[in-house]
Motif scaffolding. Structure first.
Motif, PDB file in Angstrom:
ATOM      1  N   GLN A 197     -29.287  16.788 -21.638  1.00 38.75           N
ATOM      2  CA  GLN A 197     -30.353  15.796 -21.492  1.00 38.75           C
ATOM      3  C   GLN A 197     -31.689  16.433 -21.135  1.00 38.75           C
ATOM      4  OE1 GLN A 197     -29.361  12.215 -19.283  1.00 38.75           O
ATOM      5  NE2 GLN A 197     -27.183  12.647 -19.470  1.00 38.75           N
ATOM      6  N   MET A 198     -31.734  17.746 -21.106  1.00 37.56           N
ATOM      7  CA  MET A 198     -32.998  18.423 -20.810  1.00 37.56           C
ATOM      8  C   MET A 198     -34.042  18.037 -21.855  1.00 37.56           C
ATOM      9  SD  MET A 198     -31.918  22.246 -19.533  1.00 37.56           S
ATOM     10  CE  MET A 198     -33.595  22.678 -19.128  1.00 37.56           C
ATOM     11  N   TYR A 199     -35.277  17.916 -21.403  1.00 38.72           N
ATOM     12  CA  TYR A 199     -36.432  17.597 -22.249  1.00 38.72           C
ATOM     13  C   TYR A 199     -36.376  16.168 -22.796  1.00 38.72           C
ATOM     14  CZ  TYR A 199     -36.358  22.655 -22.015  1.00 38.72           C
ATOM     15  OH  TYR A 199     -36.281  23.940 -21.560  1.00 38.72           O
ATOM     16  N   TYR A 200     -35.470  15.347 -22.250  1.00 38.89           N
ATOM     17  CA  TYR A 200     -35.416  13.948 -22.675  1.00 38.89           C
ATOM     18  C   TYR A 200     -36.520  13.163 -21.976  1.00 38.89           C
ATOM     19  CZ  TYR A 200     -33.866   9.070 -22.837  1.00 38.89           C
ATOM     20  OH  TYR A 200     -33.831   7.700 -22.987  1.00 38.89           O
ATOM     21  N   ASN A 201     -37.318  12.474 -22.765  1.00 39.51           N
ATOM     22  CA  ASN A 201     -38.382  11.612 -22.256  1.00 39.51           C
ATOM     23  C   ASN A 201     -38.087  10.194 -22.728  1.00 39.51           C
ATOM     24  OD1 ASN A 201     -40.702  10.186 -21.661  1.00 39.51           O
ATOM     25  ND2 ASN A 201     -42.107  11.780 -22.369  1.00 39.51           N
ATOM     26  N   PRO A 202     -37.752   9.274 -21.803  1.00 41.02           N
ATOM     27  CA  PRO A 202     -37.395   7.909 -22.194  1.00 41.02           C
ATOM     28  C   PRO A 202     -38.433   7.219 -23.073  1.00 41.02           C
ATOM     29  CG  PRO A 202     -36.901   8.267 -19.880  1.00 41.02           C
ATOM     30  CD  PRO A 202     -37.678   9.461 -20.342  1.00 41.02           C
ATOM     31  N   SER A 203     -39.684   7.634 -22.950  1.00 43.87           N
ATOM     32  CA  SER A 203     -40.742   6.998 -23.755  1.00 43.87           C
ATOM     33  C   SER A 203     -40.813   7.588 -25.172  1.00 43.87           C
ATOM     34  CB  SER A 203     -42.094   7.157 -23.063  1.00 43.87           C
ATOM     35  OG  SER A 203     -42.474   8.519 -22.977  1.00 43.87           O
ATOM     36  N   GLU A 204     -40.024   8.632 -25.432  1.00 43.86           N
ATOM     37  CA  GLU A 204     -40.017   9.258 -26.757  1.00 43.86           C
ATOM     38  C   GLU A 204     -38.583   9.271 -27.302  1.00 43.86           C
ATOM     39  OE1 GLU A 204     -41.883  13.082 -26.752  1.00 43.86           O
ATOM     40  OE2 GLU A 204     -43.494  12.448 -25.404  1.00 43.86           O
ATOM     41  N   PRO A 205     -38.218   8.287 -28.121  1.00 42.57           N
ATOM     42  CA  PRO A 205     -36.845   8.184 -28.641  1.00 42.57           C
ATOM     43  C   PRO A 205     -36.372   9.451 -29.354  1.00 42.57           C
ATOM     44  CG  PRO A 205     -38.086   6.187 -29.123  1.00 42.57           C
ATOM     45  CD  PRO A 205     -39.067   7.177 -28.572  1.00 42.57           C
ATOM     46  N   ALA A 206     -37.287  10.202 -29.935  1.00 46.06           N
ATOM     47  CA  ALA A 206     -36.899  11.414 -30.662  1.00 46.06           C
ATOM     48  C   ALA A 206     -36.311  12.475 -29.735  1.00 46.06           C
ATOM     49  CB  ALA A 206     -38.096  11.992 -31.410  1.00 46.06           C
ATOM     50  N   THR A 207     -36.550  12.352 -28.425  1.00 47.34           N
ATOM     51  CA  THR A 207     -36.048  13.348 -27.478  1.00 47.34           C
ATOM     52  C   THR A 207     -34.703  12.949 -26.875  1.00 47.34           C
ATOM     53  OG1 THR A 207     -37.201  12.371 -25.565  1.00 47.34           O
ATOM     54  CG2 THR A 207     -38.413  13.987 -26.881  1.00 47.34           C
ATOM     55  N   ARG A 208     -34.101  11.868 -27.352  1.00 50.39           N
ATOM     56  CA  ARG A 208     -32.781  11.481 -26.851  1.00 50.39           C
ATOM     57  C   ARG A 208     -31.777  12.607 -27.106  1.00 50.39           C
ATOM     58  NH1 ARG A 208     -31.085   6.894 -30.131  1.00 50.39           N
ATOM     59  NH2 ARG A 208     -29.358   6.629 -28.668  1.00 50.39           N
ATOM     60  N   PRO A 209     -30.743  12.717 -26.291  1.00 47.19           N
ATOM     61  CA  PRO A 209     -29.755  13.799 -26.466  1.00 47.19           C
ATOM     62  C   PRO A 209     -29.102  13.754 -27.843  1.00 47.19           C
ATOM     63  CG  PRO A 209     -29.478  12.735 -24.329  1.00 47.19           C
ATOM     64  CD  PRO A 209     -30.453  11.901 -25.094  1.00 47.19           C
ATOM     65  N   TYR A 210     -28.666  14.927 -28.305  1.00 49.86           N
ATOM     66  CA  TYR A 210     -28.026  15.034 -29.616  1.00 49.86           C
ATOM     67  C   TYR A 210     -26.872  14.036 -29.766  1.00 49.86           C
ATOM     68  CZ  TYR A 210     -30.284  19.680 -29.904  1.00 49.86           C
ATOM     69  OH  TYR A 210     -31.178  20.723 -29.940  1.00 49.86           O
ATOM     70  N   GLY A 211     -26.029  13.960 -28.758  1.00 44.58           N
ATOM     71  CA  GLY A 211     -24.846  13.109 -28.854  1.00 44.58           C
ATOM     72  C   GLY A 211     -25.192  11.654 -29.118  1.00 44.58           C
ATOM     73  N   ASP A 212     -26.196  11.139 -28.404  1.00 43.98           N
ATOM     74  CA  ASP A 212     -26.611   9.746 -28.584  1.00 43.98           C
ATOM     75  C   ASP A 212     -27.111   9.507 -30.000  1.00 43.98           C
ATOM     76  OD1 ASP A 212     -25.997   9.606 -25.937  1.00 43.98           O
ATOM     77  OD2 ASP A 212     -28.019   9.121 -25.235  1.00 43.98           O
TER      78      ASP A 212
END
Length: 429
Positions: A197-212
């Motif tokens: 989940q590193m570098y995940y920003n809730p305001s940027e959907p493109a940064t969601r974790p790979y698995g999701d």
């Protein structure tokens, strides 16, 4: 699928106290050795000049310093070991407060009923504690496992932040929409499943974790492994293989495919699982389709080799030998990264496709960065080491080691891997 419950807060405190006691003992030993190395120099010089007339003085000095350092070592370890014992007894007692209540004639429960309700640790605190524990396990995990310290990380699979249940009925309840293709993410040294989940920003959907994102795009279920990265790679791989065999047997639907995605050491563990498969693992051999290695040091990591070289170098000089022993306090997991598992080799009957992804912090033309620094921890030559000529290999420029955990270019590669076996969901092509 058997599982180990995560230790309680009390057990973690007990383990921490035990670990601090061991650390104090080791620190006192290293200082003692350093003191002895320094004191031996003048005694040897004087002894040579006086035909060993100074030997009685040296013996008295050594006996006194041995006694002092021994007392410091044992007292430090004893204090914290004693505190850990007290915490352990409290944990066992508090697990059944009725026993104490009976012994105190009902007074305990009377007092407890009037106590204010303590605030529970929140998810953010739990994640922070888990991250610290995983980092400690990366460096000292083999010691924690050998001493059965409650701080040791136990291997478990997680999904959506929850520990996977052990039996089939519980798994069916936990995964009402279980898919027949599993994507299992395996973290690297000193990390845990939250590292994805590193570098995940809730305001940027493109940064969601790979698995999701993969679950949105394909009919797959994403799972995450947590393990003690301080143990050697082979031990973790063997345990992971056993866990996968049980998972396949108990999964709510028939498992038709498994994709292992490992970052750094996680790629080596995933590869070692495949290389450990035998005819007794026939179901697993059919299920595992791909292994994706992200920045995995197949041919070793420069920093790990540097630490090993430093240990050997300092150990050759009497005065610096204690420093060499300090560098030697590296877990077996870290030592395995000195030379990795070597380049991929052709194995009869192995039908798994390997996908090796490396990166460099420089651009493709700066060869000196590629060969010396690579992504900061692993060079492309090591990440892409393949003697089979069959692995799919990709190198990215201007990406550091940890960014491989959550990067849009890497995600596209993962999608391409799954497209070889699965059709994207409707509207997700």
């Amino acid at each position: 699928m058997s599982k180990k419950e995560e230790p309680s807060t009390g057990e973690k405190l007990e383990g921490t106290l035990m670990f601090v006691g061991d650390t104090i003992a080791q620190a006192a030993t290293r200082v003692h050795e350093f003191h002895r190395a320094i004191s031996d120099m003048p005694f040897k010089a004087v002894g040579a000049a006086t035909l060993n007339a100074s030997k009685p003085v040296e013996s008295v000095h050594n006996e006194i310093t041995d006694l002092v350092y021994g007392a410091v070592r044992e007292a430090g370890k004893g204090v914290f070991s004693g505190a850990a014992w007290v915490v352990r007894q409290a944990n066992q007692s508090l697990a059944s407060p009725q026993v104490i209540d009976q012994a105190m004639g009902g007074e305990l429960m009377d007092d407890v009923n009037h106590l204010p309700v303590p605030s529970m640790p929140n998810a953010k605190t739990d994640k922070r504690v888990s991250a610290i524990s995983s980092a400690i396990n990366g460096v000292f995990g083999d010691h924690l496992a050998a001493t059965r310290n409650p701080m040791q990380v136990h291997m478990n699979l997680y999904a959506n932040g929850q520990l996977l249940q052990a039996d089939q009925a519980a798994l069916m309840a936990q995964f009402p929409n279980a898919q027949n293709h599993l994507v299992i993410f395996v973290h690297g040294l000193c990390c845990n499943e939250d590292s994805w989940q590193m570098y995940y920003n809730p305001s940027e959907p493109a940064t969601r974790p790979y698995g999701d994102k993969l679950q949105d795009d394909f009919p797959v279920t994403a799972l995450y492994l947590r393990y003690n990265t301080g143990r050697n790679i082979d031990s973790n791989a063997r345990q992971f293989k056993r866990m996968l065999n049980k998972l396949v047997r108990n999964w709510p639907v028939a498992v038709e495919g498994i994709t292992l995605v490992g970052h750094s050491m996680g790629g080596l563990v995933s590869r070692a699982v495949v290389e450990a498969l035998t005819d007794d693992d026939i179901i697993l051999k059919r299920a595992i389709r791909d292994v994706v290695c992200l920045g995995s040091p197949h041919a070793g990591a420069p920093l790990a080799r540097l630490a090993a070289a430093g240990e050997q170098l300092f150990s050759k000089f009497e005065l610096a030998r204690p420093i060499g022993r300090v560098l030697g306090v590296r877990s077996r997991g870290i030592r395995d990264l000195d030379h990795g598992l070597g380049a991929l080799q052709t194995r009869d009957g192995q039908e798994v496709m390997f996908h090796l992804i490396g990166s460099t912090i420089g651009d493709h033309t700066s060869s000196w960065l590629n060969t010396t620094v690579g992504d900061g921890l692993v060079t492309p030559d090591s990440a892409l080491a393949d003697d089979t000529g069959k692995a799919q290999r990709v190198t990215f420029a201007q990406k550091h080691h940890m960014i491989l955990l959550n990067d849009p270019d890497v995600f596209l590669e993962l999608k391409m891997v799954l497209r070889q076996h699965l059709r994207p969901r409707v509207g997700r092509d």
